[in-house]
Write a protein that holds these residues in place. Structure first.
Motif, PDB file in Angstrom:
ATOM      1  N   LYS A   1      -3.870 -76.365  55.685  1.00  0.00           N
ATOM      2  CA  LYS A   1      -4.862 -76.084  54.647  1.00  0.00           C
ATOM      3  C   LYS A   1      -5.830 -77.238  54.486  1.00  0.00           C
ATOM      4  CE  LYS A   1      -5.313 -74.710  49.801  1.00  0.00           C
ATOM      5  NZ  LYS A   1      -4.604 -74.359  48.549  1.00  0.00           N
ATOM      6  N   HIS A   2      -5.317 -78.465  54.570  1.00  0.00           N
ATOM      7  CA  HIS A   2      -6.163 -79.637  54.368  1.00  0.00           C
ATOM      8  C   HIS A   2      -6.530 -80.348  55.666  1.00  0.00           C
ATOM      9  CE1 HIS A   2      -4.017 -79.190  50.476  1.00  0.00           C
ATOM     10  NE2 HIS A   2      -5.189 -79.487  49.981  1.00  0.00           N
ATOM     11  N   ASP A   3      -5.683 -80.246  56.671  1.00  0.00           N
ATOM     12  CA  ASP A   3      -5.845 -81.075  57.860  1.00  0.00           C
ATOM     13  C   ASP A   3      -6.279 -80.312  59.104  1.00  0.00           C
ATOM     14  OD1 ASP A   3      -4.840 -83.509  56.551  1.00  0.00           O
ATOM     15  OD2 ASP A   3      -2.954 -82.412  56.458  1.00  0.00           O
ATOM     16  N   ALA A   4      -6.191 -79.005  59.101  1.00  0.00           N
ATOM     17  CA  ALA A   4      -6.608 -78.210  60.265  1.00  0.00           C
ATOM     18  C   ALA A   4      -6.897 -76.798  59.789  1.00  0.00           C
ATOM     19  CB  ALA A   4      -5.525 -78.211  61.338  1.00  0.00           C
ATOM     20  N   GLN A   5      -8.047 -76.630  59.148  1.00  0.00           N
ATOM     21  CA  GLN A   5      -8.337 -75.383  58.451  1.00  0.00           C
ATOM     22  C   GLN A   5      -8.440 -74.182  59.386  1.00  0.00           C
ATOM     23  OE1 GLN A   5     -11.734 -76.107  55.953  1.00  0.00           O
ATOM     24  NE2 GLN A   5     -10.703 -77.677  54.760  1.00  0.00           N
ATOM     25  N   ASN A   6      -8.647 -74.426  60.681  1.00  0.00           N
ATOM     26  CA  ASN A   6      -8.681 -73.325  61.644  1.00  0.00           C
ATOM     27  C   ASN A   6      -7.310 -73.025  62.221  1.00  0.00           C
ATOM     28  OD1 ASN A   6     -11.656 -72.747  61.854  1.00  0.00           O
ATOM     29  ND2 ASN A   6     -11.662 -74.928  62.331  1.00  0.00           N
ATOM     30  N   GLY A   7      -6.288 -73.717  61.732  1.00  0.00           N
ATOM     31  CA  GLY A   7      -4.928 -73.499  62.208  1.00  0.00           C
ATOM     32  C   GLY A   7      -4.477 -74.575  63.176  1.00  0.00           C
ATOM     33  N   LEU A   8      -3.180 -74.674  63.338  1.00  0.00           N
ATOM     34  CA  LEU A   8      -2.590 -75.577  64.320  1.00  0.00           C
ATOM     35  C   LEU A   8      -2.378 -74.793  65.609  1.00  0.00           C
ATOM     36  CD1 LEU A   8      -1.111 -78.239  65.138  1.00  0.00           C
ATOM     37  CD2 LEU A   8       0.965 -77.210  64.192  1.00  0.00           C
ATOM     38  N   TYR A   9      -2.841 -75.344  66.726  1.00  0.00           N
ATOM     39  CA  TYR A   9      -2.686 -74.691  68.025  1.00  0.00           C
ATOM     40  C   TYR A   9      -1.501 -75.318  68.754  1.00  0.00           C
ATOM     41  CZ  TYR A   9      -7.427 -73.027  67.102  1.00  0.00           C
ATOM     42  OH  TYR A   9      -8.532 -72.443  66.536  1.00  0.00           O
ATOM     43  N   ILE A  10      -0.543 -74.487  69.143  1.00  0.00           N
ATOM     44  CA  ILE A  10       0.629 -74.947  69.872  1.00  0.00           C
ATOM     45  C   ILE A  10       0.596 -74.334  71.261  1.00  0.00           C
ATOM     46  CG2 ILE A  10       3.149 -74.969  69.974  1.00  0.00           C
ATOM     47  CD1 ILE A  10       3.171 -74.769  66.927  1.00  0.00           C
TER      48      ILE A  10
ATOM     49  N   GLY B   1       4.464 -57.982  64.253  1.00  0.00           N
ATOM     50  CA  GLY B   1       4.001 -57.980  65.638  1.00  0.00           C
ATOM     51  C   GLY B   1       5.022 -57.330  66.562  1.00  0.00           C
ATOM     52  N   ASN B   2       4.576 -57.008  67.774  1.00  0.00           N
ATOM     53  CA  ASN B   2       5.448 -56.343  68.739  1.00  0.00           C
ATOM     54  C   ASN B   2       5.781 -57.199  69.951  1.00  0.00           C
ATOM     55  OD1 ASN B   2       5.592 -53.770  67.391  1.00  0.00           O
ATOM     56  ND2 ASN B   2       3.478 -53.422  68.001  1.00  0.00           N
ATOM     57  N   ASP B   3       4.862 -58.099  70.324  1.00  0.00           N
ATOM     58  CA  ASP B   3       5.016 -58.841  71.572  1.00  0.00           C
ATOM     59  C   ASP B   3       5.380 -60.294  71.324  1.00  0.00           C
ATOM     60  OD1 ASP B   3       4.280 -56.581  73.078  1.00  0.00           O
ATOM     61  OD2 ASP B   3       2.150 -57.013  72.718  1.00  0.00           O
ATOM     62  N   HIS B   4       6.297 -60.801  72.140  1.00  0.00           N
ATOM     63  CA  HIS B   4       6.647 -62.215  72.113  1.00  0.00           C
ATOM     64  C   HIS B   4       5.670 -62.999  72.986  1.00  0.00           C
ATOM     65  CE1 HIS B   4      10.387 -61.217  70.124  1.00  0.00           C
ATOM     66  NE2 HIS B   4      10.692 -60.361  71.084  1.00  0.00           N
ATOM     67  N   PRO B   5       5.399 -64.262  72.641  1.00  0.00           N
ATOM     68  CA  PRO B   5       4.511 -65.068  73.494  1.00  0.00           C
ATOM     69  C   PRO B   5       5.169 -65.388  74.824  1.00  0.00           C
ATOM     70  CG  PRO B   5       5.478 -66.414  71.769  1.00  0.00           C
ATOM     71  CD  PRO B   5       5.872 -64.998  71.472  1.00  0.00           C
ATOM     72  N   LEU B   6       4.324 -65.716  75.802  1.00  0.00           N
ATOM     73  CA  LEU B   6       4.788 -66.113  77.123  1.00  0.00           C
ATOM     74  C   LEU B   6       4.486 -67.593  77.346  1.00  0.00           C
ATOM     75  CD1 LEU B   6       3.328 -63.086  79.134  1.00  0.00           C
ATOM     76  CD2 LEU B   6       5.710 -63.386  78.382  1.00  0.00           C
ATOM     77  N   PRO B   7       5.251 -68.259  78.217  1.00  0.00           N
ATOM     78  CA  PRO B   7       4.891 -69.639  78.580  1.00  0.00           C
ATOM     79  C   PRO B   7       3.448 -69.701  79.069  1.00  0.00           C
ATOM     80  CG  PRO B   7       7.054 -69.081  79.445  1.00  0.00           C
ATOM     81  CD  PRO B   7       6.480 -67.805  78.893  1.00  0.00           C
ATOM     82  N   ASP B   8       2.742 -70.743  78.667  1.00  0.00           N
ATOM     83  CA  ASP B   8       1.329 -70.981  78.980  1.00  0.00           C
ATOM     84  C   ASP B   8       0.389 -70.206  78.069  1.00  0.00           C
ATOM     85  OD1 ASP B   8       1.860 -72.824  80.944  1.00  0.00           O
ATOM     86  OD2 ASP B   8       1.835 -71.347  82.558  1.00  0.00           O
ATOM     87  N   GLN B   9       0.909 -69.467  77.077  1.00  0.00           N
ATOM     88  CA  GLN B   9       0.040 -68.931  76.048  1.00  0.00           C
ATOM     89  C   GLN B   9      -0.051 -69.948  74.904  1.00  0.00           C
ATOM     90  OE1 GLN B   9       1.720 -64.870  75.392  1.00  0.00           O
ATOM     91  NE2 GLN B   9      -0.301 -64.161  76.082  1.00  0.00           N
ATOM     92  N   VAL B  10      -0.885 -69.643  73.912  1.00  0.00           N
ATOM     93  CA  VAL B  10      -1.136 -70.574  72.810  1.00  0.00           C
ATOM     94  C   VAL B  10      -0.861 -69.864  71.490  1.00  0.00           C
ATOM     95  CG1 VAL B  10      -2.840 -72.052  71.677  1.00  0.00           C
ATOM     96  CG2 VAL B  10      -2.890 -71.772  74.168  1.00  0.00           C
ATOM     97  N   LEU B  11      -0.144 -70.543  70.596  1.00  0.00           N
ATOM     98  CA  LEU B  11       0.130 -70.009  69.263  1.00  0.00           C
ATOM     99  C   LEU B  11      -0.856 -70.610  68.264  1.00  0.00           C
ATOM    100  CD1 LEU B  11       4.030 -70.322  69.144  1.00  0.00           C
ATOM    101  CD2 LEU B  11       2.631 -68.532  70.191  1.00  0.00           C
TER     102      LEU B  11
ATOM    103  N   GLU C   1      -8.893 -68.106  75.726  1.00  0.00           N
ATOM    104  CA  GLU C   1      -9.328 -67.883  74.337  1.00  0.00           C
ATOM    105  C   GLU C   1      -9.243 -69.174  73.537  1.00  0.00           C
ATOM    106  OE1 GLU C   1      -8.122 -63.335  73.231  1.00  0.00           O
ATOM    107  OE2 GLU C   1      -6.478 -64.691  73.742  1.00  0.00           O
ATOM    108  N   TYR C   2      -8.211 -69.957  73.796  1.00  0.00           N
ATOM    109  CA  TYR C   2      -8.036 -71.246  73.119  1.00  0.00           C
ATOM    110  C   TYR C   2      -9.211 -72.177  73.416  1.00  0.00           C
ATOM    111  CZ  TYR C   2      -5.979 -75.919  72.377  1.00  0.00           C
ATOM    112  OH  TYR C   2      -5.744 -77.213  72.001  1.00  0.00           O
ATOM    113  N   SER C   3      -9.614 -72.258  74.688  1.00  0.00           N
ATOM    114  CA  SER C   3     -10.739 -73.114  75.063  1.00  0.00           C
ATOM    115  C   SER C   3     -12.021 -72.665  74.382  1.00  0.00           C
ATOM    116  CB  SER C   3     -10.928 -73.107  76.585  1.00  0.00           C
ATOM    117  OG  SER C   3      -9.795 -73.643  77.238  1.00  0.00           O
ATOM    118  N   ALA C   4     -12.230 -71.348  74.318  1.00  0.00           N
ATOM    119  CA  ALA C   4     -13.431 -70.819  73.664  1.00  0.00           C
ATOM    120  C   ALA C   4     -13.435 -71.131  72.172  1.00  0.00           C
ATOM    121  CB  ALA C   4     -13.513 -69.314  73.892  1.00  0.00           C
ATOM    122  N   LEU C   5     -12.267 -71.017  71.526  1.00  0.00           N
ATOM    123  CA  LEU C   5     -12.175 -71.333  70.103  1.00  0.00           C
ATOM    124  C   LEU C   5     -12.472 -72.807  69.844  1.00  0.00           C
ATOM    125  CD1 LEU C   5      -9.034 -69.320  68.927  1.00  0.00           C
ATOM    126  CD2 LEU C   5     -11.370 -69.065  68.079  1.00  0.00           C
ATOM    127  N   LYS C   6     -11.946 -73.675  70.695  1.00  0.00           N
ATOM    128  CA  LYS C   6     -12.193 -75.108  70.536  1.00  0.00           C
ATOM    129  C   LYS C   6     -13.679 -75.424  70.640  1.00  0.00           C
ATOM    130  CE  LYS C   6      -9.708 -78.302  72.327  1.00  0.00           C
ATOM    131  NZ  LYS C   6      -8.993 -79.136  73.320  1.00  0.00           N
TER     132      LYS C   6
END
Length: 297
Positions: free
Chosen positions: A77-86, A49-59, A152-157
Motif C-alpha cells: 500500500k505504501h511501498d509498491a502501490q502497483n503490487g509486489l512482483y514475484i 481462480g482455476n489455474d496454478h502458476p507455472l515456473p517462469d511466470q510472475v505473480l 506482460e511483466y516487462s510491459a507493466l514495468k
C-alpha cells in the motif's frame, strides 16, 4: 467452478499434510505447517481462480511484511502501490516460498514465517537490517491478485517507469485536497505550497539564520501510518543545507521557540519524483508533519 474450488481446497489440505509429515515435529506457531527448509505456511483465504502458476511466470501480489514483534516495516500500500512482483524461477524451488506459490490460485491469501537471512536475500537482495537483527522469523502475508507472463511483466514495468509525471502530480494534489477537505476544511496553504493545518503560537524567540535549534517532530503518510515508530528529536544549525527537506525548512523559518505546527508537505518540497534514498517513501508522496520548536540557542 464448485468442483475446481473443492479440488483446490483438497489439494491445499494435502500439501499441508505432506509438509507436516516430512518433519519430525509440528510448528510451534499455531496453525502453521513447517517444512524441512524452515518455512512456515498457513492458507488464510481460498480464491476463485482455476489455474496454478507455472515456473517462469510472475505473480502480482499484495503483501504486508512484519517483524517478529508484529511491527509492519514494508507493505504494498505504501511501498509498491502497483503490487509486489514475484518471479517464479525453476532454479529456486527449494529454500524459497516458490513451492507454496506454485500451488496457489488467483484470490488466495496466505501467511508465511521466514528466516530473516533468507527473507531479505530473496525479496530485497540485502543482508538483515538492524531493526530485524534480533528476530528469528519474519512474517509475510500475501494475497495473489494476478498470474502473468514474463512478457506482460516487462510491459507493466515499462508502463510504470514511463508514466506521465504530470498525471501523477495531479493525483497527488487530489489526494491532498481530499485529506484537507475531510479533516481540516478551514486549512490554507502558503505561497510555497505547504498546507498549514494547525498552529499553536507563542511569544518566544524567533528563528533566524545561523541559530542552533532543537526540534521534535513526527512524520506520517496521509492515511496515518507513521514514517518512524516514535517521535524524533533533531538539533541543527538553521540554514545549513540538506539538514531537512525543503518544506520543513520553509516552515521552521517562520516559527518561534515553543511553537507547534501540523503541516502537509507536498512531494515536490519533500522527497520528490524519486522518493527517499532508502525506499521507505515512494515517489510523489505527500507527508504530514507535526513539528515543535524545543529550543533556540
Amino acid at each position: 467452478m464448485k468442483k475446481n474450488k473443492l479440488f483446490h481446497y483438497s489439494l491445499c489440505l494435502a500439501i499441508l499434510c505432506i509438509v507436516t509429515s516430512c518433519q519430525k515435529h509440528t510448528s510451534a506457531i499455531d496453525g502453521y505447517a513447517r517444512n524441512n527448509d524452515g518455512f512456515y505456511f498457513k492458507l488464510l483465504v481460498l480464491g476463485d481462480g482455476n489455474d496454478h502458476p507455472l515456473p517462469d511466470q510472475v505473480l502480482v501480489v499484495d503483501a504486508v511484511m512484519r517483524t517478529q514483534a508484529d511491527s509492519i516495516f514494508w507493505d504494498t500500500k505504501h511501498d509498491a502501490q502497483n503490487g509486489l512482483y514475484i518471479v517464479l524461477s525453476k532454479n529456486e524451488l527449494t529454500h524459497s516460498c516458490n513451492p507454496y506459490f506454485l500451488n496457489m490460485v488467483e484470490g488466495d491469501s496466505a501467511s508465511f514465517y521466514i528466516n530473516p537471512k533468507v527473507f531479505f536475500r530473496n525479496y530485497f537482495d540485502t543482508v538483515v537490517p538492524s531493526f530485524c537483527a534480533k528476530d528469528s522469523l519474519i512474517k509475510m502475508d500475501i494475497k495473489l491478485n494476478q498470474i502473468i507472463s514474463k512478457g506482460e511483466y516487462s510491459a507493466l514495468k515499462k508502463m510504470v517507469e514511463y508514466r506521465d509525471a504530470e498525471d501523477v502530480e495531479l493525483q497527488e494534489l487530489k489526494k491532498i485536497d481530499a485529506y484537507v477537505s475531510q479533516n481540516y476544511p478551514s486549512a490554507d496553504f502558503d505561497c510555497d505550497g505547504v498546507y498549514m493545518l494547525q498552529k499553536e503560537k507563542t511569544n518566544g524567540q524567533p528563528i533566524t539564520m545561523g541559530k542552533r535549534i532543537k526540534i521534535e517532530y513526527e512524520g506520517y503518510f496521509l492515511d496515518g501510518k507513521p514514517i518512524d515508530n516514535k517521535k524524533q528529536e533533531l538539533e541543527f544549525t538553521y540554514g545549513t543545507p540538506d539538514q531537512l527537506v525543503k518544506g520543513l525548512n520553509i516552515v521552521i523559518g517562520t516559527l518561534k521557540k515553543g511553537e507547534f505546527v501540523k503541516i502537509i508537505v507536498p512531494s515536490r518540497l519533500a522527497f520528490g519524483e524519486k522518493g527517499s534514498s532508502n525506499g521507505s517513501i515512494q515517489p510523489y508522496t505527500p507527508l504530514v508533519y507535526n513539528i515543535k520548536i524545543i529550543d533556540i540557542k
